[in-house]
Each structure stands twice: as C-alpha cells, then as structure tokens.
Design an enzyme around this catalytic site. Structure first.
Site, PDB file in Angstrom:
ATOM      1  N   ASP A 121       0.829  -1.203   0.000  1.00 36.84           N
ATOM      2  CA  ASP A 121       0.000   0.000   0.000  1.00 36.84           C
ATOM      3  C   ASP A 121       0.871   1.265   0.000  1.00 36.84           C
ATOM      4  O   ASP A 121       2.084   1.209   0.243  1.00 36.84           O
ATOM      5  CB  ASP A 121      -0.928  -0.011   1.222  1.00 36.84           C
ATOM      6  CG  ASP A 121      -2.299   0.569   0.909  1.00 36.84           C
ATOM      7  OD1 ASP A 121      -2.401   1.367  -0.038  1.00 36.84           O
ATOM      8  OD2 ASP A 121      -3.262   0.243   1.631  1.00 36.84           O
ATOM      9  N   ASP A 125     -10.285   1.422  -3.786  1.00 38.29           N
ATOM     10  CA  ASP A 125     -10.770   1.022  -2.463  1.00 38.29           C
ATOM     11  C   ASP A 125     -12.287   0.874  -2.449  1.00 38.29           C
ATOM     12  O   ASP A 125     -12.855   0.394  -1.469  1.00 38.29           O
ATOM     13  CB  ASP A 125     -10.373   2.066  -1.410  1.00 38.29           C
ATOM     14  CG  ASP A 125      -8.978   1.816  -0.855  1.00 38.29           C
ATOM     15  OD1 ASP A 125      -8.426   0.723  -1.081  1.00 38.29           O
ATOM     16  OD2 ASP A 125      -8.428   2.722  -0.188  1.00 38.29           O
TER      17      ASP A 125
END
Length: 719
Positions: A452, A520
C-alpha cells in the site's frame, strides 16, 4: 545491430508503421500510425520529399521540421525535447546525429550536443503488438559545472484529423473518470505532482478523430510508464509541427534541482508507450493487453480467488475469528487469504505503528504462525498487507530515526491519514525496510504482499545539513530497486500495487508487481465504471476486483448480491466481506460465484476486452471474447427515459460464425422494469439459443430493461 546512418528506415508490426529519416543533422519522424506497407526506396524517398511544409509569412525562411528531438533550433516554438542549463548558461542545444543502428523493429539514434555537452541516446522499439516504446539516455560529457536538467519530453506528431482528446481524472474511490475536450491551439498539459500517479492520474492521453469511441475511429495514445511525477501533453501551434498538425507526448516531471548531471553521469528517462489504433479505444486496449501478456514476467498461473480481511475484520485481529473466516473462505472456494492492516507493532488504528514491521506481541503472542499454518492447512495461499514507504510519528522507527523521514529540515508539513513518508532512498532506511520484508517473507513463507501507499509525497526532499535536496525521483527509483530485489530473492512472491486503492496504476509499477488494486471502492455501481476504464490500459487479470458487503462502507449504498458478483467477475476476483456472518443461502451464492470464476477464468484472463458503444451512461455492455467463447455483462447503473434497449450489437464476435447463447442464472436473475423480457432472453434462460453472428454483430438483438443496479451474464459459444 547494424548501422543505418543517412537512411530512411521503416519499422512495421501488427498493422502499425513508423518511418524515420536519418539523413539530416537530427532525424525526422516522417510517419507514425497505420502501416504504409513495405515501401520501396523510391516510396520512402517520396514520403520524405512530401514531408516539407510551406514556408509561411513572418516565419523562419526555411521550412520548419519536427525532429525526433525538437528544439528552437528547428524553429519549433512548442515544448522542447529537453530543457536545462549549466550555471544559467548553455541553453540553446544544437544536436547532431553521430550514429544510428537498426535491428529489426528496434532503432537506436545517438546524438551529440556541443553546446550543452550532452550525449543523447534515443531508443525506438516497435513490439509485436504494434506498441512503440520510446526512452532516452542523457550522458554528461563535460568536465565543468554540472548540467541542471529541467525536463525531458518525448514528442511524436499527430495528423490534423486527430482533433479530440480523452484523458482521465478522479478522486479516491472514483478513479479513472474520463474527460473529453477538443484539441485546441496551445497546450493541453496534465502534470502529476503527487509523487505517484494519484487517484486523478491521466492514465493515458488519447487523441483521435472526433467522436472516436470503443469500436470506431483512429486513435493515437501515450502512456508514461513511471510511478512518480509525470507530465502528459498534446500541443497544437498555428504553424503546425513540420508537415504534421500537432504533437502528443510526455515524460517524467522533474522538480527544480532534482537532476544535476556531473561529468559522466547519466539520466535515463521513463519509457513512454505510444499506441495507435484504427479500431477505436478497444483497439488501443488490445494492443497494450497483448504487450503485457507477452512479458516473461506476466503471471503464468491462474489468478487465485482472494479473500482480503480488511472489510471483514478491519483492525480486530483475533486469531479464532480469523481462523473461522479462513474456514468459511475455503468452503466457498477461496484460494488465497490476505491478512490486512493491524498485525504489527502498536497498530490498533491508523494513527500509529507504521514503520514497525514486527509482528505485534500483544495481538499475536505466538506470532503469525498459528494463522499461517491454519490457512495453509486448508490449502490456501497466505498474503500480508504492508506499507513500507510510510511511517507514523507515533512509531518506534520514527522515534529512533527522525532523519529517515522524507521532508524539510525546517519542519514537516501536515500529516495525511496520520502518516508521513519514509525516505527509502536513505541507504540505512532502505536496508532496514528491505531486511524486515525479507525476514517476514522467509519466516512465514508469504506468497503475496499487498503493498500500500496511502499518502502523497508533498515536500519530498532529503534532509541535509547543507541544504535539502529534491528526492521524489530518488524515492521512486528506490522503490523500484526494492521491488526488484524482493523479486530476485523470492521469484514466486507476488506483489500487488495498492496506493490508497487505485492511486498507483501504471506500467512502471506493473513491470515489478503482479496486479493493481483498482480502487478502495467495492460498490459495484462505481466499480463498473472504474473497471471499464482501468481496462483501457490494464488487462482484467491484473486488476483486483472484489465482492464487498451488501452495504458499501465507502458510498453507503446497498446493492444486490448478483450485481456485486457480476461486477467482480471481470477482474482478478476476490472477496472483501465477513463470510462468518452470512446465512447458508448467502454462502451458497458465494460458492456458485466462485465456481463461475474458476470456469471463466481462462477466458476472462486471456481474451480480448470489448465494450459496446451505447447512447448514454445508464447501461453498459462489456465482455471478454476468446476464439471459441465469450462472456458479456449487460448492466444498468441508473434509470433512463427509454423503455426499450432497441437492437444492441455485441462487439468482438465473428459476424461469419454461428453462436449458441445462454443466460447464466447461477447468481440469480436480475429484476427489470418490464412485464416480460424479450422472447429470446426468456428462452436463453432455459437453454441454449442459436443466433447467427451477423445478427449479433450487425443487426443487434433487444436486451431486457433492467432495474438500476442490476446485471445479467450472457455466455456465447461458437459453433
């Protein structure tokens, strides 16, 4: 690689042609676009002789040309190929070709500039998919002051008929939203100053014949394969660009002082990919997908069905709960479990612990071993979430090494998501982070890292008592080096590029990773559009697409199971939900969907992506077509005025073939705003229906009027 100085050379592949005239001081790109066929020497000479434009009034007395390295010396008043200076001097480059070499469809041109004392090596490579990659290498040949390089751009010409532009913008959870504009006079410039491509990434800059769409029009495009700051541009001057009308290009965006070349030092530009199609946007996508699938590093194994724990448990890492989740996942057909954020250091929420990549003794007193062994005992692979480039101030690492933070010496700016950036270009920081990742992968035999990157690189400078220096480029290169080292040590390790969702989706990062996290946002209404445009560059097998809960935590929207399942099927599929809280009936739906994914995985991850040209955005028809089969999704996102679809044509099928067609009902049938569906649809829900390809591709067939947020899967088998 044989020399070809002074010649006119032709590169040809997959219906694309590139012609370069090497006879002048600086080569001239005569043509990039549709293949002109194998031109004779006289044909090439004719192309060169017709490349001389008119001499205009109130203009240079010689015809302007657009060279492969345009500068003001050519009378070019647009963006130059490179900019820079030596202590404020030597700003008027005069390049001269010293050598050119041709090997098949690879052309290398070497140029020297006596003014700036730079040597330029320009590489053109036209691959088997018809994609032209261009990169440059600049070497300082001086012995005096350093050369401050301000920018390097790769520019290719466009014809007058390329009059409309398409690129992308967006935000977190709404990435890759298309925007169109006419190509006006002046410069259309998209600059990325986020230290990564970002959620508003241009993604691609496309120029085409006005009205170009998925299945029609000529389109020329560029992608900057770089994971740091970028610059895209399309530029049209009233006097044109040599014999052409305008230029398309891009490159790395350099901040002031970022690249200072000393004697013998080298700057290597990112690769820019130039793609032409005379079959619309789907033709552009097909070329890039073909290029990626031909790589030796492209994933060779079937893309395993994933369960990621984030939206299932968030920071609540309880061993028994996670074991139960793994049990449920295995029963429905999951093949890989990924443990997300919360497993390390003091990380109980998103305000602390980043940088402390040690398994938490508090949460995991026996380490991750008990969970990993349980997961492997179920026959699943094990993956782990990490964010190696980031740090919380409330962490042991930040307290021990404040000098490792990437930011000004005079003081850091505001945090973002409670975090800052770790300077992984700092040698000690790099060794520490790489060492921790290696130790984790070795100890737990990790199959997969979800990598990430949850904030932007504002004020990205090395801290230095002598004065802070820009470091965005160095950070990107350090990331590449770290990924390359991990892959060299662990060839079977897979890595996902996840940057706050879809904030780092580019072919630079995908040269070193195995998939990107598309967004997301798992809300299928948003995801239909996000995936539709992400596949403009990335093939489905490299795009993470997960089924979330009925209630989306990123949008607050509730959606039916079948719509979520149908949407996630068209990617590298996964689950982002707590299966332990679902009913037997709901788990049966997940099991059926997992079976569909395994059934269609070879097609979806190897076929051609196609998207129908429809009026408006309320309905979408997209699919993947293989030699003998196809799967399409007919989806409705919102209501619309029309009550009937009319005859809808299916792109990508063979008009000369006959097809057996059926509606897949395993996920349940969608609801609709109609008393009865079109007759052939009703029949295809019960059994195969035979339809000629000419009707499917040319005449079209009526499709049902679905309710908003509903989707239908339509399967085709060629007879």
């Amino acid at each position: 690689m044989p020399r070809c100085d002074g010649e006119i050379v032709q590169l040809r592949a997959a219906g694309v042609g590139v012609v370069v005239d090497l006879s002048g001081d600086v080569p001239v790109l005569l043509h990039w676009g549709a293949d002109l066929g194998e031109l004779t020497a006289s044909g090439l000479a004719a192309l060169a002789s017709t490349a001389t434009p008119a001499v205009l009034n109130n203009a240079p007395d010689l015809p302007r040309t657009l060279t492969v390295w345009p500068t003001e010396a050519d009378g070019w008043s647009g963006t130059p190929a490179h900019q820079g200076h030596r202590a404020g001097r030597r700003t008027t480059p005069r390049l001269r070709l010293t050598e050119a070499q041709l090997d098949g469809t690879s052309l290398v041109m070497r140029l020297t500039d006596e003014v700036s004392e730079l040597h330029v090596e320009l590489h053109y490579q036209l691959d088997a998919a018809g994609v032209l990659s261009v990169r440059s290498v600049l070497t300082d040949r001086s012995v005096g002051e350093p050369y401050d390089l301000a920018g390097v751009s790769t520019l290719l010409p466009l014809p007058r008929r390329a009059g409309e532009l398409l690129d992308f913008t967006g935000k977190w959870c709404r990435e890759r939203s298309p925007q169109r504009t006419p190509l006006h006079y002046g410069s259309h410039v998209r600059e990325v100053r986020r230290g990564k491509p970002g959620h508003d990434s241009p993604h691609l800059l496309l120029a085409g014949t006005p009205g170009f769409d998925f299945g029609s029009g000529e389109v020329w495009g560029v992608h900057v394969a770089w994971s740091g700051n970028q610059r895209y541009l399309a530029e049209q001057l009233p006097e044109g660009a040599g014999a052409h009308a305008s230029v398309l290009g891009g490159g790395e965006l350099l901040t002031p002082g970022e690249v200072r070349l000393g004697a013998g030092e080298v700057y290597e530009s990112p690769e820019c990919l130039f793609i032409f199609s005379n079959a619309g946007l789907d033709g552009i996508a097909e070329r890039v997908h073909t290029r990626l699938r031909a790589r030796s590093t492209h994933p060779a194994n079937p893309r395993p069905l994933v369960l990621n724990t984030w939206e299932a448990v968030y920071f609540d890492h309880d061993l028994d709960r996670l074991r139960g989740l793994a049990d449920a996942a295995a029963k429905v057909g999951v093949e890989r479990l990924v443990l997300d954020d919360g497993w390390f250091g003091s990380r109980r929420n998103d305000t602390r612990g980043l940088g402390d990549w040690y398994v938490s003794d508090e949460m995991w007193p026996q380490g991750l071993g008990p969970l990993v062994e349980h997961v492997r005992g179920l026959g699943l692979e094990f993956g782990l979430w990490v964010e190696p480039e980031m740090i919380n101030l409330d962490s042991d690492l930040a307290r021990a090494h404040p000098d490792w933070l990437l930011g000004p010496s005079v003081g850091l700016g505001a945090p973002s998501r409670h975090q800052y950036v770790l300077n992984i270009a700092h040698p000690d920081a790099y060794r520490h982070i790489l060492g921790r990742l290696v130790a984790l992968v070795e100890e737990y035999r990790i199959d997969y890292l979800k990598w990430d990157h949850n904030r932007e690189l504002h004020e990205a400078v090395h801290r230095d008592p002598a004065g802070d220096r820009p470091a965005g480029r160095a950070q990107t290169l350090a990331l590449y080096r770290m990924l390359d080292e991990l892959k060299a040590r662990f060839p079977a390790l897979e890595i996902e590029s996840c940057a706050g969702g879809g904030g780092r989706v580019d072919l630079g990062i995908l040269a070193r990773t195995d998939r990107v996290w598309g967004s997301d946002c798992n809300d299928p209404v948003e995801r239909q559009q996000i995936q539709r445009w992400t596949t403009q560059l990335i093939p489905p097998e490299l795009i993470g697409a997960h089924v979330g809960d009925r209630h989306s935590h990123t949008t607050g929207r509730d959606t039916d199971d079948s719509f979520r399942f149908a949407t996630a099927l068209f990617g590298h599929a996964g689950i982002e939900a707590d299966l332990t809280r679902l009913s037997t009936e709901q788990l049966a739906k997940f099991t059926a969907w997992a079976g569909l994914y395994r059934e269609f995985r070879p097609l979806l991850h190897g076929g051609r992506v196609v998207r129908a040209d429809l009026a408006g955005e309320a309905t979408l028809l997209h699919g993947v077509v293989g030699p003998d089969s196809a799967l399409f999704c007919w989806a409705r996102l919102a209501s619309s005025v029309e009550g009937q679809s009319g005859r809808v044509r299916f792109p990508g099928l063979d008009a000369t073939a006959d097809y057996q067609v059926r509606i897949r009902t395993e996920l349940g049938l969608p609801t609709g705003r109609q008393v009865a569906a079109p007759g052939w649809i009703t029949e295809a829900q019960r059994d195969w229906v035979r339809l000629p390809g000419a009707i499917l591709t040319t005449a079209g067939v009526p499709l049902p009027t679905l309710d908003p947020q509903q989707a239908m899967l339509i399967e085709f088998r060629r007879e």
